[in-house]
Write a protein that holds these residues in place. Structure first.
Motif, short mmCIF file in Angstrom:
data_model
loop_
_atom_site.label_atom_id
_atom_site.label_comp_id
_atom_site.label_asym_id
_atom_site.label_seq_id
_atom_site.Cartn_x
_atom_site.Cartn_y
_atom_site.Cartn_z
N ARG A 315 7.86 -5.98 1.65
CA ARG A 315 7.92 -7.33 2.22
C ARG A 315 8.41 -8.32 1.17
N ARG A 318 12.14 -8.52 0.59
CA ARG A 318 12.87 -9.28 1.59
C ARG A 318 12.78 -10.77 1.31
N ARG A 319 11.71 -11.17 0.63
CA ARG A 319 11.43 -12.57 0.44
C ARG A 319 12.03 -13.11 -0.85
#
Lengths: 325, 275
Positions: A315, A318-319
């Motif tokens: 995650r 992606r950030r």
């Protein structure tokens, strides 16, 4: 911190010097084996490098892991002064904790199942184990996230979690020799320690320490990864340190608490698995099946925490917006 | 060190204030992390007290002391420690400054080195801990059956401040180690945090030489244990007279003088970094 980076660059740099950059990429991809997929797919865009060699992925993965493990071990070999200073502190705290807990157990001869020699072993091995399992604040990853240096971790063909785990196990290996044995020796000189009676206790203890270290790294990785969102992870890092030391059984054995609370903490949180389990396994506080069961519980926590860490890392990738040029 | 006259020191106050304000602003700018940090640092004091409660929970008395008496001792110790840790504790980071050579920047500024260091890292997050430790001490003073008289009131007020000065001196002393031994790492913790843990329990639980070194040699027995005895009006099972409880400001003064002297020698010894 600089030393770790130096070590890792040194490790990779050697390939680079010998074979040129193209050779390095080829070789690193080869060695990363099954892990190579993880570094791709930042926001779905495909930056994958074609697989050049399918041969022996397992063996190459193991070789990479071993090299990173070795660099972690060697790194801590260079901190000789800090090792001596830290050991001194552990020994002072060993005396402090041991006298306090012995005073508590003196009233009735034993307390919560711990006799005097078991308490002493608990304290002295615990002082050494603190540095093997490592419950102190660890901000290597979050510092790199804050400064943006983490980008170079992501460029490497080894999953960040795997490379940090390998290096951390190297650190733990160093600590098992240079941080665990001196307090144990001090404890053995000044106090009566407990000698395990079952043949499998020591091997089970070693396995238990391994699971505890893996869980600890995964937890440290998780709180550091909050920096992807918060930028400054000092708060979560300190929170883990206190939860780990308190609920791990460093201040006092958790069995001093009411039984329902102890059991709840043990099953519902990973913290007792960090220190309490290995120590209770070593002093044979429970009958053999429970002793083994605690280690199985630990293994479960290690798997769960590693899985969550891997998910959080995906995650975060992606950030992440790399700063600077 | 150039001789700085008093009025110029007063003139430096705005500079110090700016350093402190900068710290507050920087702490508040990462808000989520700051709140977690604030709560966490309170937990440190709560855990110390909780540990005492749990230990007294499994046994009625420890070395002849009951739970309320135990809480009074830990209250006095943590109150002094929390103040010292808030005001001076971050001098611990000196070793980083010495190792990286950043201490050069501190020395070239026209301000005294130690106040600068303290304000450069003022731990705003530790402020709440002082309040919690004060609360514990207040509760302990109320729970215990103390025959109040003017001396005891004075003692109850003075002891936490004497303890703060004492721990502050210990913090500075152990940080100064970095001038001679750059990678001294956690060694200072043995005396700062270790000293807090030592003082948090009735000292008769420690046997012979260990007690001699920590309680009387280094003075940790006077932070909480002796004053607590004087407040409770209990004779010392170890045989010290009752006025020993009133000695803590004196012990703190000696520690501060030693720390100041060692600090000066240490700063002169500093040779920056080579690499």
């Amino acid at each position: 911190m600089a030393t770790l980076r130096h070590d890792v660059f040194h490790l990779f740099g050697k390939c680079g010097a010998a074979e040129g950059v193209a050779g390095m990429v080829t070789r690193l991809y080869k060695t990363s084996g099954a892990l190579r997929k993880e570094i791709n797919g930042v926001d779905g865009s495909n930056a994958s490098v074609p697989v050049i060699s399918h041969g022996r992925p397992f063996r190459d993965t193991l070789a990479t892991f071993g090299a990173l493990w070795g660099s972690g071990f060697r790194r801590f070999m260079t901190y000789r002064q800090a090792t001596i200073a830290g050991t001194f502190t552990n020994i002072v705290f060993g005396f402090l904790r041991c006298y306090v807990l012995l005073a508590v157990s003196k009233q009735s001869g034993q307390v919560a199942g711990y006799s005097g020699d078991k308490i002493a072993t608990y304290v002295w091995i615990g002082q050494g184990l603190l540095n093997v399992v490592y419950l102190w604040s660890w901000t290597e990853l979050s510092d790199r996230i804050r400064t943006g240096e983490v980008v170079s971790d992501l460029l490497r063909p080894v999953h960040p979690l795997v490379s940090y785990l390998a290096a951390d196990l190297g650190r733990a290996g160093h600590a098992a020799i240079f941080r665990l044995l001196p307090p144990l020796a001090a404890g053995a000189i000044f106090f009566d320690l407990y000698e395990p009676q079952r043949w499998f206790t020591i091997p089970l203890f070693v396995v238990s320490v391994l699971f505890a270290t893996v869980s600890s790294l995964a937890l440290r990785f998780l709180v550091n990864a909050t920096a992807y969102w918060l930028h400054d992870a000092r708060g979560p890092v300190a929170l883990l340190m206190f939860a780990g030391t308190m609920l791990g059984g460093v201040y006092f054995p958790l069995r001093f608490l009411p039984e329902w609370l102890t059991v709840t903490l043990w099953v519902a949180t990973p913290f007792p698995s960090l220190m309490q389990t290995p120590l209770d396994v070593l002093v044979e506080l429970d009958p053999a099946p429970v002793q083994g069961g605690l280690v199985v519980l630990q293994a479960g926590w290690a798997v769960v925490l590693l899985t969550i860490s891997g998910y959080v890392q995906r995650r975060a990738e992606r950030r992440l917006v790399a700063q600077g040029g | 060190m150039p001789s700085v006259v008093w009025w110029r020191k007063v003139g430096n106050l705005p500079a110090y204030r700016a350093l402190a304000a900068g710290q507050v602003r920087s702490a508040l700018s990462y808000r989520a992390s700051f709140v977690v940090d604030l709560v966490t640092s309170v937990m440190a004091t709560v855990f110390d007290v909780l540990t005492v409660l749990v230990l007294f929970g499994v046994t009625r008395t420890i070395a002849g002391f009951t739970l309320p008496e135990g809480v009074l001792i830990v209250g006095l110790a943590s109150c002094g420690f929390a103040w010292a840790d808030f005001a001076v504790g971050n001098v611990e980071r000196l070793k980083t400054y010495v190792r990286t050579g950043a201490f050069d920047a501190v020395l070239v500024r026209p301000l005294a080195a130690l106040p600068q260091l303290l304000l450069m890292d003022l731990p705003v997050r530790k402020a709440l801990r002082v309040v919690v430790a004060g609360g514990v001490l207040l509760a302990a003073l109320l729970v215990n059956d103390i025959a109040w008289n003017p001396q005891r009131v004075l003692l109850a007020v003075l002891t936490p401040f004497a303890g703060a000065a004492f721990y502050g001196a210990i913090f500075v002393l152990s940080a100064t180690l970095a001038f001679w031994w750059v990678d001294s790492g956690e060694m200072g913790s043995a005396f700062t945090y270790g000293g807090r843990d030592f003082a948090s329990y009735p000292i008769p639980i420690y046997p012979g030489w260990f007690r001699g070194v920590f309680a009387y040699g280094m003075g940790f027995g006077f932070v909480a244990y002796q004053p607590a005895l004087a407040l409770l009006g209990r004779p010392d099972p170890l045989g010290l007279p009752s006025w020993a409880g009133y000695c803590s400001p004196l012990v703190a003064l000696v520690a501060v003088v030693i720390a100041a002297a060692v600090w000066r020698v240490g700063v002169r010894h500093y040779r920056s970094t080579g690499s």
